[in-house]
Design a protein around this motif. Sequence first.
Motif, PDB file in Angstrom:
ATOM      1  N   ASP A 150      16.435 -35.489 -26.255  1.00 30.80           N
ATOM      2  CA  ASP A 150      15.594 -36.082 -27.296  1.00 30.80           C
ATOM      3  C   ASP A 150      15.013 -34.965 -28.158  1.00 30.80           C
ATOM      4  OD1 ASP A 150      14.363 -38.072 -28.780  1.00 30.80           O
ATOM      5  OD2 ASP A 150      12.555 -38.046 -27.534  1.00 30.80           O
ATOM      6  N   ALA A 151      15.914 -34.096 -28.647  1.00 33.93           N
ATOM      7  CA  ALA A 151      15.516 -32.913 -29.416  1.00 33.93           C
ATOM      8  C   ALA A 151      15.996 -33.018 -30.853  1.00 33.93           C
ATOM      9  CB  ALA A 151      16.099 -31.666 -28.757  1.00 33.93           C
ATOM     10  N   ASP A 152      15.280 -32.332 -31.729  1.00 35.77           N
ATOM     11  CA  ASP A 152      15.693 -32.213 -33.119  1.00 35.77           C
ATOM     12  C   ASP A 152      15.374 -30.795 -33.585  1.00 35.77           C
ATOM     13  OD1 ASP A 152      12.961 -32.119 -33.673  1.00 35.77           O
ATOM     14  OD2 ASP A 152      12.875 -34.191 -34.361  1.00 35.77           O
ATOM     15  N   ASN A 153      15.425 -30.557 -34.879  1.00 31.15           N
ATOM     16  CA  ASN A 153      15.184 -29.210 -35.402  1.00 31.15           C
ATOM     17  C   ASN A 153      13.768 -28.717 -35.158  1.00 31.15           C
ATOM     18  OD1 ASN A 153      17.772 -29.079 -36.339  1.00 31.15           O
ATOM     19  ND2 ASN A 153      17.263 -29.680 -38.423  1.00 31.15           N
ATOM     20  N   ASN A 154      12.842 -29.613 -34.890  1.00 30.20           N
ATOM     21  CA  ASN A 154      11.443 -29.224 -34.679  1.00 30.20           C
ATOM     22  C   ASN A 154      11.082 -29.043 -33.203  1.00 30.20           C
ATOM     23  OD1 ASN A 154      10.811 -29.317 -37.463  1.00 30.20           O
ATOM     24  ND2 ASN A 154      10.764 -31.544 -37.322  1.00 30.20           N
ATOM     25  N   THR A 155      12.007 -29.354 -32.303  1.00 28.93           N
ATOM     26  CA  THR A 155      11.738 -29.245 -30.878  1.00 28.93           C
ATOM     27  C   THR A 155      11.676 -27.779 -30.481  1.00 28.93           C
ATOM     28  OG1 THR A 155      12.925 -31.314 -30.521  1.00 28.93           O
ATOM     29  CG2 THR A 155      12.520 -29.953 -28.585  1.00 28.93           C
ATOM     30  N   LYS A 156      10.662 -27.420 -29.712  1.00 31.84           N
ATOM     31  CA  LYS A 156      10.505 -26.044 -29.254  1.00 31.84           C
ATOM     32  C   LYS A 156      10.923 -25.943 -27.790  1.00 31.84           C
ATOM     33  CE  LYS A 156       6.980 -24.654 -32.490  1.00 31.84           C
ATOM     34  NZ  LYS A 156       7.828 -24.227 -33.518  1.00 31.84           N
ATOM     35  N   PHE A 157      11.558 -24.808 -27.468  1.00 28.57           N
ATOM     36  CA  PHE A 157      11.988 -24.538 -26.112  1.00 28.57           C
ATOM     37  C   PHE A 157      11.418 -23.205 -25.650  1.00 28.57           C
ATOM     38  CE2 PHE A 157      15.052 -27.568 -27.576  1.00 28.57           C
ATOM     39  CZ  PHE A 157      15.362 -28.312 -26.460  1.00 28.57           C
ATOM     40  N   GLU A 158      11.150 -23.109 -24.369  1.00 29.35           N
ATOM     41  CA  GLU A 158      10.718 -21.872 -23.741  1.00 29.35           C
ATOM     42  C   GLU A 158      11.948 -21.258 -23.072  1.00 29.35           C
ATOM     43  OE1 GLU A 158       7.523 -20.609 -20.292  1.00 29.35           O
ATOM     44  OE2 GLU A 158       8.292 -22.637 -20.326  1.00 29.35           O
ATOM     45  N   LYS A 159      12.182 -19.972 -23.289  1.00 27.73           N
ATOM     46  CA  LYS A 159      13.326 -19.281 -22.679  1.00 27.73           C
ATOM     47  C   LYS A 159      12.827 -18.473 -21.490  1.00 27.73           C
ATOM     48  CE  LYS A 159      14.913 -15.487 -24.361  1.00 27.73           C
ATOM     49  NZ  LYS A 159      15.472 -14.462 -25.213  1.00 27.73           N
ATOM     50  N   ILE A 160      13.483 -18.648 -20.334  1.00 25.65           N
ATOM     51  CA  ILE A 160      13.121 -17.926 -19.120  1.00 25.65           C
ATOM     52  C   ILE A 160      14.366 -17.191 -18.630  1.00 25.65           C
ATOM     53  CG2 ILE A 160      12.237 -18.142 -16.769  1.00 25.65           C
ATOM     54  CD1 ILE A 160      11.145 -20.959 -17.784  1.00 25.65           C
ATOM     55  N   VAL A 161      14.262 -15.864 -18.528  1.00 28.75           N
ATOM     56  CA  VAL A 161      15.376 -15.047 -18.046  1.00 28.75           C
ATOM     57  C   VAL A 161      15.036 -14.595 -16.630  1.00 28.75           C
ATOM     58  CG1 VAL A 161      16.738 -12.965 -18.453  1.00 28.75           C
ATOM     59  CG2 VAL A 161      15.864 -14.266 -20.394  1.00 28.75           C
ATOM     60  N   SER A 162      15.980 -14.778 -15.702  1.00 23.65           N
ATOM     61  CA  SER A 162      15.748 -14.388 -14.313  1.00 23.65           C
ATOM     62  C   SER A 162      15.617 -12.870 -14.210  1.00 23.65           C
ATOM     63  CB  SER A 162      16.883 -14.887 -13.421  1.00 23.65           C
ATOM     64  OG  SER A 162      18.082 -14.219 -13.738  1.00 23.65           O
ATOM     65  N   PRO A 163      14.905 -12.383 -13.202  1.00 24.35           N
ATOM     66  CA  PRO A 163      14.711 -10.938 -13.046  1.00 24.35           C
ATOM     67  C   PRO A 163      16.017 -10.153 -12.914  1.00 24.35           C
ATOM     68  CG  PRO A 163      13.189 -12.130 -11.636  1.00 24.35           C
ATOM     69  CD  PRO A 163      14.132 -13.147 -12.220  1.00 24.35           C
ATOM     70  N   ASP A 164      17.039 -10.769 -12.364  1.00 25.25           N
ATOM     71  CA  ASP A 164      18.313 -10.059 -12.208  1.00 25.25           C
ATOM     72  C   ASP A 164      19.199 -10.172 -13.449  1.00 25.25           C
ATOM     73  OD1 ASP A 164      19.186 -12.666 -12.062  1.00 25.25           O
ATOM     74  OD2 ASP A 164      20.037 -12.498 -10.052  1.00 25.25           O
ATOM     75  N   GLY A 165      18.752 -10.924 -14.460  1.00 30.30           N
ATOM     76  CA  GLY A 165      19.488 -11.048 -15.706  1.00 30.30           C
ATOM     77  C   GLY A 165      20.734 -11.907 -15.620  1.00 30.30           C
ATOM     78  N   LYS A 166      20.868 -12.708 -14.572  1.00 32.18           N
ATOM     79  CA  LYS A 166      22.063 -13.528 -14.394  1.00 32.18           C
ATOM     80  C   LYS A 166      21.863 -14.988 -14.759  1.00 32.18           C
ATOM     81  CE  LYS A 166      24.182 -10.590 -10.999  1.00 32.18           C
ATOM     82  NZ  LYS A 166      24.984 -10.543  -9.807  1.00 32.18           N
ATOM     83  N   GLU A 167      20.628 -15.358 -15.054  1.00 30.18           N
ATOM     84  CA  GLU A 167      20.357 -16.764 -15.344  1.00 30.18           C
ATOM     85  C   GLU A 167      19.369 -16.880 -16.491  1.00 30.18           C
ATOM     86  OE1 GLU A 167      18.232 -20.360 -12.961  1.00 30.18           O
ATOM     87  OE2 GLU A 167      19.679 -19.155 -11.847  1.00 30.18           O
TER      88      GLU A 167
END
Length: 84
Positions: free
Chosen positions: A33-50
């Motif tokens: 249920d997203a559009d151009n105004n939807t905001k997302f949080e990006k989470i990178v795992s400590p090992d950089g694999k996810e």
Amino acid sequence: MINPEELNKSVKMFKNGNSYAFRISKKDREFLDADNNTKFEKIVSPDGKEVTFRKVETIRPNILKTANKLYDENADLMKRLENL
């Protein structure tokens, strides 16, 4: 109804101007249920694999106004609670 398991697929990163991006399908967008105004949080795992993207739920813009109104309407109760 879209089954989320059907959305799990491999995706390729692509160059987008000076950045890189991942594309999501129309089904992904509809399910989120997203559009151009939807905001997302990006989470990178400590090992950089996810990398996980989590949709940031929007709050009602007038929530502070509503909270202040409730506080003002119940000022006597709030004063008593302060002294507990």
